[in-house]
Design an enzyme around this catalytic site. Structure first.
Site, PDB file in Angstrom:
ATOM      1  N   LYS A   1       0.828  -1.198   0.000  1.00 33.18           N
ATOM      2  CA  LYS A   1       0.000   0.000   0.000  1.00 33.18           C
ATOM      3  C   LYS A   1       0.867   1.253   0.000  1.00 33.18           C
ATOM      4  O   LYS A   1       0.561   2.241  -0.656  1.00 33.18           O
ATOM      5  CB  LYS A   1      -0.925  -0.001   1.218  1.00 33.18           C
TER       6      LYS A   1
ATOM      7  N   GLU B   1      -2.795   7.459   7.030  1.00 34.29           N
ATOM      8  CA  GLU B   1      -3.388   8.401   6.095  1.00 34.29           C
ATOM      9  C   GLU B   1      -4.585   9.098   6.732  1.00 34.29           C
ATOM     10  O   GLU B   1      -5.229   8.556   7.645  1.00 34.29           O
ATOM     11  CB  GLU B   1      -3.796   7.717   4.787  1.00 34.29           C
TER      12      GLU B   1
ATOM     13  N   ARG C   1      -4.073  -8.879  -7.695  1.00 36.47           N
ATOM     14  CA  ARG C   1      -4.655 -10.225  -7.673  1.00 36.47           C
ATOM     15  C   ARG C   1      -6.108 -10.128  -8.105  1.00 36.47           C
ATOM     16  O   ARG C   1      -6.631  -9.038  -8.369  1.00 36.47           O
ATOM     17  CB  ARG C   1      -4.592 -10.796  -6.252  1.00 36.47           C
TER      18      ARG C   1
END
Length: 669
Positions: A116, A200, A292
């Site tokens: 990420k 974040e 994926r």
């Protein structure tokens, strides 16, 4: 195309990949843990090999063991599914080094966007909007605390290598950061093998919209439109749909273009998903990239008519994408729900145990079931407790929702508790029906989705009529097999010499005991309940559907009678009852009282936060256990002194095991 592939996964996704391989004539090799020896993916594959113990770290996360099985079995490629090793670049590299194709992006692409943190930095460089935050390598708690203070609150702590809602915490003030960081890191390390986190800014009331992308080795990259996944509980997706009811055509185009740009920037190949967070004004920000196949990929398959697993195999075999961007069509509306073994009324506590009964709707042109279990299988404590994915498709969103409600009404599970009732309330809630739900709505308004505890009288009377008719049929069947099939005693109508017949029934609804008395037979009854008498007329039951008139009003119910459990559904609501003997008995005193902290389910002790002799307050966390990849906080039931600790970190414990004992009130240890 490949002749044989290995599937490095389990459960529903392994079975899903096997289906496509069988259609393409590709042989499949399964791997399994000791806990999964009898699992469906093992039974459906052409061959299967045990690779270790039940914990993921001892089996499904053992890349070396999986590659060795692939070599031994002669598999040409490995499909990783989702979760486990699916986004592990080292595993992809090791597979390729062993001469085995990894069915997914190249390790170099995964390293640039699989984390990420790395993906967020990459997108920012590429000009894709990102949420303010911290994605650096420095994971020192003091440094992370300082970064959190700089970003401001509320903020999100996220596992850098996570997914599926695991390893995520919202922190609303500085004093809450340290404890949430430790918990998030533990959960991430256990679920994904790495405990790095990123921070974040937390955007209030956002929508979660993701774009399915596909690339090949020939430089082609396209997107297959969006899926909206805004219905979430604790960051776990609950409902996914396509197309999004929120997006305008212009916003859909902009997000699709951004997703393709991101994929092209890293020479992406195979299936991937670019996830965006969208604020109420329509501003979108990059959230993460999943390298994926997603759990919710059937939604895209239903609206495009494509088989994404087949595309994965073709691309991995070196073939170009079957279609260009302009060839991607979208038809109708699709919605997916996830049926879990969990108890919504107990904080969605994951369940385990044997699926004594599993009733799901029959697959059709409008209904699709993706599952890794069948009736009689066991939901274990070691893995995600998903039972099945229910996917519907119809011409538009209102029709798809109607299909979904009807399909849910045909679902029944006995054994572990399930979230079916919760899902039924979800798909009727105005926030879902009107397409206005945001990612935090469920957590803010969870009480709106919980079941009403009062017993619906019509459903109870329907259950009573079904049970009376079943008793009568049982008596007739028994008499037919006897020496005197014409005996009047064969009719189970309660008739006795000298008085009118009466039949008594008792049910448990949770802890509430319900008693009813009925007169009559053959579908014609007078039923006494709670001080009132009701007329049941014309009752007919075929073992699944019950039709009758209740006090002059015709009703229709779907009935699942499993012997030890009775489920009645009127198309909108369900009532779950446990038939019990009419005589009363006193409840025993076994079990934990207010002086003990017990394990709510089987699991592993993660951390012990108290010691014998400590003074604790009511609600104070004393222990954390991990089960089904979730951390469960165990708290003191009252203020007092800890008398004894009966488990240590690392211990496996069974349900109802006493873990912490408190001294009797007023007593000294």
């Amino acid at each position: 195309m490949f002749n044989k592939i290995l599937i490095a996964n389990r459960g529903e996704i392994a079975c899903r990949v096997i289906r496509t391989c069988r259609a393409l004539g590709i042989r499949t090799v399964a791997v399994y843990s000791e806990a999964d020896a009898d699992a469906q993916h093992v039974r459906q594959a052409d061959e299967a090999y045990c690779i270790g113990g039940p914990r993921p770290a001892d089996s499904y996360l053992r890349g070396d063991a999986i590659i060795e099985v692939a070599r031994k079995a002669g598999a040409e490629a490995i499909h990783p599914g989702y979760g486990f090793l699916s986004e592990n670049a080292d595993f992809a590299d090791a597979s390729e080094s062993a001469g085995i194709v990894f069915i997914g992006p190249k390790a170099a692409s995964m390293r640039r966007m699989g984390s990420k943190a790395g993906a967020k930095e990459l997108m920012q460089t590429a000009g894709v909007p990102v949420v303010p935050g911290y994605t650096g390598e420095n994971q020192d708690p003091a440094h992370l605390q300082a970064e959190a203070d700089r970003i401001g609150y509320p903020l999100m702590i996220k596992a850098a290598h996570g997914g599926g809602g695991k390893g995520m915490r919202i922190v609303r003030e500085a004093g809450e950061f340290a404890d949430n960081l430790q918990s998030c890191q533990r959960e991430a390390g256990n679920a994904f093998g790495r405990d790095r986190v990123l921070l974040e800014r937390y955007i209030e009331q956002p929508r979660h919209i993701e774009i399915q992308v596909f690339g090949d080795a020939h430089g082609n990259v396209i997107h297959l439109n969006e899926r909206e996944c805004s219905a979430q509980r604790r960051y776990q997706k609950v409902l996914e749909e396509s197309p999004s009811p929120f997006l305008t055509p212009a916003l859909r185009q902009a997000m699709g273009d951004a997703a393709v740009l991101a994929a092209r920037a890293i020479d992406y190949a195979n299936a991937g998903t670019v996830e965006f967070i969208v604020d109420p004004a329509g501003n979108f920000y990059f959230m993460e990239i999943n390298t994926r196949l997603q759990v919710e990929h059937p939604v895209t398959e239903c609206v495009t008519g494509l088989d994404l697993v087949a595309w994965q195999l073709q691309v991995a075999a070196g073939e170009p994408l079957p279609l260009a961007q302009d060839d991607i069509a979208q038809s109708g509306h699709a919605i997916e729900l996830r049926l879990y073994a969990e108890d919504p009324e107990a904080g969605f506590l994951p369940g385990s145990g044997t699926l004594e009964r599993l009733r799901l709707p029959a697959p059709s042109a409008h209904v699709r079931i993706d599952s890794g279990v069948i009736e009689g299988d066991t939901v274990t404590i070691f893995y995600d407790p998903m039972i099945a994915k229910l996917i519907v498709h119809d011409a538009d969103r209102p029709r798809a929702l109607a299909r979904l409600r009807e399909a849910l009404s045909q679902c029944a599970i006995s054994g572990p508790k399930s979230n079916i009732g919760f899902l039924e309330r979800l798909v009727r809630h105005p926030a879902v029906v009107n397409g206005t739900i945001d990612t935090g709505y469920l957590d803010r308004h969870l009480d709106e989705f919980m079941p009403a505890h009062e017993v619906n009288r019509d459903l109870l009377l329907g259950a009573t009529a079904a049970r009376l008719l079943a008793q009568e049929q049982g008596s007739r069947d028994g008499a037919a097999a006897s020496n005197d099939p014409g005996s009047p005693w064969a009719v189970a109508d309660g008739w006795r010499l000298g008085h009118a017949g009466q039949r008594a029934l008792a049910f448990l609804h949770g802890e509430q005991r319900l008693e009813l008395h009925a007169h009559g037979s053959g579908g014609e009854y007078q039923v006494e309940y709670d001080g009132a008498t009701h007329t049941v007329a014309g009752a007919r039951f075929d073992g699944a559907l019950l039709g009758l008139r209740l006090d002059g009003r015709a009703r229709r119910f779907r009935v699942f009678d499993h012997g030890r459990e009775l489920l009645v559904h009127d198309g909108e609501r369900r009532l779950r009852l446990q038939p019990v003997a009419m005589y009363r008995h006193e409840a025993g005193t076994a079990g934990a009282g207010a002086d003990n902290v017990v394990a709510p389910m089987p699991g592993r002790v993660v951390v012990v936060k108290a010691s014998a002799g400590d003074t604790v307050e009511a609600g104070q966390e004393v222990m954390v256990i991990e089960a089904m990849k979730m951390e469960l906080s165990l708290k003191a039931p009252r203020a007092g002194t800890v008398a004894a600790i009966h488990a240590q970190a690392g211990d496996f414990v069974e349900a109802d095991t006493v873990l912490v004992a408190l001294a009797e009130a007023g007593a000294d240890t």
